[in-house]
Write a protein that holds these residues in place. Structure first.
Motif, PDB file in Angstrom:
ATOM      1  N   TYR A  31       0.810  -1.220   0.000  1.00  0.00           N
ATOM      2  CA  TYR A  31       0.000   0.000   0.000  1.00  0.00           C
ATOM      3  C   TYR A  31       0.843   1.269   0.000  1.00  0.00           C
ATOM      4  CZ  TYR A  31      -4.154  -2.783   0.468  1.00  0.00           C
ATOM      5  OH  TYR A  31      -5.163  -3.681   0.231  1.00  0.00           O
ATOM      6  N   VAL A  32       1.941   1.282   0.738  1.00  0.00           N
ATOM      7  CA  VAL A  32       2.750   2.496   0.828  1.00  0.00           C
ATOM      8  C   VAL A  32       3.675   2.635  -0.384  1.00  0.00           C
ATOM      9  CG1 VAL A  32       4.521   3.684   2.184  1.00  0.00           C
ATOM     10  CG2 VAL A  32       2.566   2.642   3.330  1.00  0.00           C
ATOM     11  N   ASN A  33       4.531   1.638  -0.609  1.00  0.00           N
ATOM     12  CA  ASN A  33       5.516   1.751  -1.691  1.00  0.00           C
ATOM     13  C   ASN A  33       4.889   1.598  -3.069  1.00  0.00           C
ATOM     14  OD1 ASN A  33       6.913   1.290   0.772  1.00  0.00           O
ATOM     15  ND2 ASN A  33       8.740   0.779  -0.376  1.00  0.00           N
ATOM     16  N   GLY A  34       3.717   0.982  -3.136  1.00  0.00           N
ATOM     17  CA  GLY A  34       3.032   0.814  -4.408  1.00  0.00           C
ATOM     18  C   GLY A  34       1.915   1.828  -4.591  1.00  0.00           C
ATOM     19  N   SER A  35       0.840   1.669  -3.850  1.00  0.00           N
ATOM     20  CA  SER A  35      -0.362   2.469  -4.054  1.00  0.00           C
ATOM     21  C   SER A  35      -0.184   3.943  -3.690  1.00  0.00           C
ATOM     22  CB  SER A  35      -1.518   1.864  -3.252  1.00  0.00           C
ATOM     23  OG  SER A  35      -2.717   2.546  -3.502  1.00  0.00           O
TER      24      SER A  35
END
Length: 159
Positions: A128-132
């Motif tokens: 969620y953090v590094n991607g989204s």
């Protein structure tokens, strides 16, 4: 004593102000199924992913273009013996300028390897953090989980 809490970070070619706005848009990167306000200190919101994970988060502080701190006031996991593992932990987003870019560092203070949820939770935060979240900052579109459709009463109460 070393800090054993989970941390992940990335760098984007956006301003700290743009980055902060994206972090506060929790529905845009974590889950569309967020209930409550997510913009300022004192706001409380509820996250839910099916019957697997629910939590209530209070925004403890928002420092313009530099930091956001969440406090997990309640938590439920269906897959751990201690269903409340996140309760009392803090999720800290540090925003800083680094060489003309902006670094985002998430630290989930209290999420430690001894927790039964550690592998699943660190994998989730990384996604969620590094991607989204990173995609939301860079392109204006994240990849939050969609959640479950709201009924009419929930739609009326949604903020």
């Amino acid at each position: 004593m070393e800090n054993r809490s989970f941390t992940t970070a990335f760098t984007v070619d956006r301003t700290p102000e743009q980055t902060l706005a994206a972090i506060l848009n929790v529905r845009g990167w974590w889950s569309e199924d967020i209930r409550g306000r997510t913009e300022k200190a004192g706001d409380i919101f509820n996250y839910r992913f099916r019957d697997i994970h629910r939590c209530t988060i209070k925004i403890k502080s928002v420092e313009p273009a530099s930091k956001v701190v969440w406090r997990v006031v309640d938590n439920y996991f269906s897959f751990t013996e201690d269903t409340t593992e996140w309760k009392g932990t803090e999720i800290v987003f540090d925003i800083s300028e680094k060489g003309g870019a902006t670094e985002v560092r998430l630290t989930h203070v209290g999420l430690v390897p001894e927790y039964e949820c550690y592998d699943a939770c660190t994998g989730g935060w990384t996604t969620y953090v590094n991607g989204s979240l990173k995609a939301l900052i860079e392109t204006g579109k994240g990849n939050p989980n969609v959640g479950e459709p709201m009924n009419e009463t929930e739609k009326a109460l949604a903020v």
